[in-house]
Design a protein around this motif. Structure first.
Motif, short mmCIF file in Angstrom:
data_model
loop_
_atom_site.label_atom_id
_atom_site.label_comp_id
_atom_site.label_asym_id
_atom_site.label_seq_id
_atom_site.Cartn_x
_atom_site.Cartn_y
_atom_site.Cartn_z
N ALA A 15 5.37 -1.85 13.96
CA ALA A 15 6.64 -1.34 13.41
C ALA A 15 6.93 -1.91 12.02
CB ALA A 15 7.79 -1.66 14.36
N VAL A 16 6.61 -3.19 11.82
CA VAL A 16 6.87 -3.81 10.51
C VAL A 16 6.01 -3.14 9.43
CG1 VAL A 16 6.73 -5.93 9.17
CG2 VAL A 16 7.57 -6.01 11.51
N MET A 17 4.74 -2.89 9.75
CA MET A 17 3.87 -2.23 8.78
C MET A 17 4.33 -0.80 8.51
SD MET A 17 1.74 -4.47 7.77
CE MET A 17 3.00 -5.71 8.03
N ALA A 18 4.93 -0.16 9.51
CA ALA A 18 5.48 1.18 9.30
C ALA A 18 6.60 1.14 8.26
CB ALA A 18 5.99 1.76 10.62
N LEU A 19 7.41 0.09 8.33
CA LEU A 19 8.48 -0.07 7.34
C LEU A 19 7.90 -0.40 5.96
CD1 LEU A 19 11.06 -2.07 9.47
CD2 LEU A 19 11.29 0.28 8.66
N MET A 20 6.79 -1.13 5.93
CA MET A 20 6.14 -1.40 4.64
C MET A 20 5.62 -0.11 4.01
SD MET A 20 6.41 -4.69 4.07
CE MET A 20 5.16 -5.13 2.87
N VAL A 21 5.16 0.82 4.85
CA VAL A 21 4.77 2.14 4.33
C VAL A 21 5.96 2.80 3.65
CG1 VAL A 21 4.09 4.49 4.99
CG2 VAL A 21 2.92 2.53 5.99
N GLY A 22 7.13 2.70 4.30
CA GLY A 22 8.34 3.27 3.72
C GLY A 22 8.69 2.62 2.40
N ALA A 23 8.53 1.31 2.32
CA ALA A 23 8.84 0.61 1.07
C ALA A 23 7.94 1.07 -0.06
CB ALA A 23 8.70 -0.90 1.28
N MET A 24 6.69 1.37 0.28
CA MET A 24 5.75 1.84 -0.75
C MET A 24 6.07 3.27 -1.17
SD MET A 24 2.22 0.13 0.75
CE MET A 24 1.21 0.33 -0.71
N ILE A 52 4.32 5.31 -4.09
CA ILE A 52 2.99 4.73 -3.94
C ILE A 52 2.44 5.14 -2.59
CG2 ILE A 52 1.67 2.57 -3.77
CD1 ILE A 52 3.82 1.27 -5.53
N GLN A 53 1.34 5.87 -2.58
CA GLN A 53 0.73 6.33 -1.34
C GLN A 53 -0.14 5.22 -0.75
OE1 GLN A 53 1.23 9.22 0.33
NE2 GLN A 53 -0.05 8.41 1.95
N PRO A 54 0.23 4.67 0.42
CA PRO A 54 -0.58 3.61 1.02
C PRO A 54 -1.99 4.11 1.32
CG PRO A 54 1.53 3.84 2.14
CD PRO A 54 1.39 5.03 1.25
N GLY A 55 -2.97 3.27 1.11
CA GLY A 55 -4.34 3.66 1.37
C GLY A 55 -5.29 3.07 0.35
N PRO A 56 -6.54 3.53 0.38
CA PRO A 56 -7.57 2.92 -0.48
C PRO A 56 -7.30 3.08 -1.96
CG PRO A 56 -8.38 4.95 0.54
CD PRO A 56 -7.08 4.61 1.22
N GLN A 57 -6.56 4.13 -2.36
CA GLN A 57 -6.31 4.36 -3.78
C GLN A 57 -5.38 3.32 -4.39
OE1 GLN A 57 -5.51 6.37 -1.33
NE2 GLN A 57 -3.34 6.97 -1.45
N GLU A 75 -2.69 -4.47 -9.70
CA GLU A 75 -1.77 -5.60 -9.83
C GLU A 75 -0.88 -5.73 -8.60
OE1 GLU A 75 0.28 -2.01 -10.83
OE2 GLU A 75 -1.62 -2.81 -11.58
N LEU A 76 -0.51 -4.60 -7.99
CA LEU A 76 0.30 -4.64 -6.77
C LEU A 76 -0.53 -5.16 -5.60
CD1 LEU A 76 2.86 -2.06 -5.52
CD2 LEU A 76 1.05 -2.76 -3.98
N PHE A 77 -1.73 -4.62 -5.45
CA PHE A 77 -2.60 -4.98 -4.33
C PHE A 77 -2.93 -6.47 -4.35
CE2 PHE A 77 -6.68 -5.59 -2.28
CZ PHE A 77 -6.57 -4.85 -1.12
N TRP A 78 -3.47 -6.95 -5.47
CA TRP A 78 -3.91 -8.34 -5.53
C TRP A 78 -2.74 -9.30 -5.70
CZ3 TRP A 78 -8.47 -9.23 -3.72
CH2 TRP A 78 -9.44 -8.23 -3.79
N GLY A 79 -1.67 -8.83 -6.33
CA GLY A 79 -0.47 -9.66 -6.44
C GLY A 79 0.15 -9.93 -5.08
N LEU A 80 0.16 -8.92 -4.20
CA LEU A 80 0.69 -9.10 -2.85
C LEU A 80 -0.16 -10.08 -2.06
CD1 LEU A 80 2.71 -8.26 -0.65
CD2 LEU A 80 1.21 -6.33 -0.11
#
Length: 501
Positions: free
Chosen positions: A327-336, A341-346, A353-358
């Motif tokens: 459920a928490v990761m589902a909310l993180m999808v919403g935040a993105m 920002i489309q969650p996924g490999p792209q 900077e977002l990926f590695w900064g996180l």
């Protein structure tokens, strides 16, 4: 060398003053949420989602991530000192952690929990950095059929690995999928299932559902319980574990970290399953299992390491495949998605900077939590003396403000209230809300990929089994269904979560 360069990029982003402040804020809020019973990471993150509208994407995600893994630290404090788990994953911590406190080793127990959590968090962060890029490369080969099959596997895995009744979890997922269909058809642009209500033409916002099912329903459940003032022993004692305690705890930390990293990758895994599984493993491996439940350091260090590793490892399928495992990761999808920002490999290629900064912020956040929690134990414990009748009005106000600020529409508050009442009824029936939230988030993505796959194959349903990778994922989902139906597996599954009930 490329990994090192990427990590340096991440640390250069995470070490900016703004991101450090939001990491610290997330860690403090997470610890507070973990300490106070009646709260949790899901309603807290749901309440704070609207704030991310005005924050830079990386700052918002760093704060929300800090809240999630910060709850694992905070939950252990109350579990050890007053036998009261502030967070679900800390239930196992009470078994040996509180016994150590009763034996006069509260400080040592808190130190072991903090050390184990920091070690596990650091290893899990390195694991994300090492395994996310190759997984993302594989994900680039996915087409619509593979993504649909992966989501089917994810939902079934969430049912199998989550606690509670399997039929009830399936029912909640189906309700979530149906709710996800409300709104405008993705292909034709025609409104559907909106019952003529204009506000429903854009669909039902998952944040509103989360705040209702997890926030309001939790308030109602807590209010019906008789409020007992917590008796807190302020004498913590020495924070230094003895050599023998550390010797017994260290191998458990390593095993718990490895187990948490593996289970965190699975849909429905994460912190809760990892902590329960680690305790079971340590008890079976121990030469003195009779000491468990009486203050064994391994019974504390193993689950504490596992729940933190599981919490952070659950970011891997989110960041690489765009699939939320809980459920928490589902909310993180919403935040993105709030920031387009489309969650996924792209994400790795379009927003490095977002990926590695996180990822870098996770290590920084774990270090902050160690520094914060041990010196401030006295403050956290005093918060336990605040009556819930004073806390719940503030929670209710934050929920209402958060929902209204999503679209500045009073209708959303009514929808939240409806889901609050329905969520309370579901809780009474022991139907967990997490599968519903996963179904609601994944439903539109599943439908879009399903219909896109059929369009590309000119209506041939065999496209899902003709493609080897898609067929393999569907085969794995079928195996999970068969396994969970076996009586022996079903009894083991129920036994794994017996302490939770």
């Amino acid at each position: 060398m490329e990994l090192f360069d990427n990590l340096m990029l991440g640390f250069s982003v995470a070490f900016t003053p703004e991101n450090l402040i939001y990491a610290l804020l997330g860690c403090i809020l997470g610890t507070l949420v973990g300490v106070l019973p009646g709260l949790g990471p899901v309603p807290t993150i749901a309440m704070l989602l609207p704030i991310t509208y005005v924050l830079p994407p990386i700052a918002g995600l760093i704060m929300l991530a800090g809240i999630y893994y910060g709850t694992q630290y905070g939950g252990s404090t109350t579990a050890i000192l007053v036998n009261l788990p502030g967070e679900t994953a800390a239930v196992v911590t009470t078994l040996d952690g509180h016994q150590m406190a009763k034996n006069g080793r509260a400080g040592a127990a808190l130190a072991l929990a903090a050390i184990g959590s920091f070690f596990a968090g650091s290893v899990a962060t390195l694991m994300i950095a090492a395994f996310a890029p190759p997984l993302a490369e594989i994900a680039f080969k996915f087409g619509p059929a593979e993504y649909f099959s992966l989501m089917v596997l994810g939902l079934i895995g969430a049912v199998v690995l989550a606690s509670g009744s399997v039929p009830k979890a399936v029912g909640m997922i189906l309700i979530g999928l149906l709710l996800g269909m409300v709104g405008t058809d993705v292909n034709s642009g025609v409104a559907r299932y909106d019952f003529g209500i204009p506000e429903l033409q854009d669909g039902i916002d998952f944040g509103i559902v989360a705040m209702g099912v997890f926030g309001l329903a939790e308030i109602m459940s807590n209010l019906e319980q008789r409020e007992n003032r917590v008796q807190v022993n302020d004498k913590v004692g020495s924070l230094y574990p003895s050599r023998q305690e550390f010797k017994e705890a260290a191998p458990a930390m390593v095993r718990g970290t490895g187990l948490g990293c593996m289970l965190g990758l699975l849909p429905g895994g994460g912190a809760v399953l990892s902590s329960f599984s680690s305790y079971t493993l340590e008890k079976k491996l121990s030469k003195t299992p009779e000491r468990f439940g009486k203050g064994h350091p391994a019974g504390l260090a193993g689950p504490e390491s596992a729940n933190n590793a599981g919490a952070q490892a659950s970011f891997i399928p989110l960041l690489t495949l765009g699939i939320p495992g809980n459920a928490v990761m589902a909310l993180m999808v919403g935040a993105m998605t709030i920031h387009n920002i489309q969650p996924g490999p792209q994400v790795m290629s379009s927003h490095p900077e977002l990926f590695w900064g996180l990822i870098a912020s996770m290590w920084i956040g774990n270090l902050m939590l160690v520094v914060l929690n041990l010196p401030l134990i006295g403050i956290w414990v005093k918060l336990l003396k605040v009556p819930y009748r004073i806390l719940f009005p503030a929670i209710l106000v934050f929920c209402t403000i958060g929902v209204y600020s999503l679209n500045y529409n009073v209708f959303d508050i009514y929808v939240m209230a409806i889901f609050g009442v329905v969520g309370y009824i579901w809780a009474k029936l022991k139907c967990e809300g997490a599968p519903l939230l996963l179904g609601l988030v994944l439903g539109p993505m599943m439908e879009e990929n399903f219909r896109r796959a059929l369009l590309l194959s000119r209506g041939e349903f065999t496209t899902f089994i003709d493609r080897p990778l898609s067929a393999s994922l569907l085969g794995a989902a079928a195996v999970l269904v068969v396994l969970v139906a076996l009586p022996s597996v079903r009894s083991k599954r129920e036994e794994a979560f017996v302490e939770e009930d």
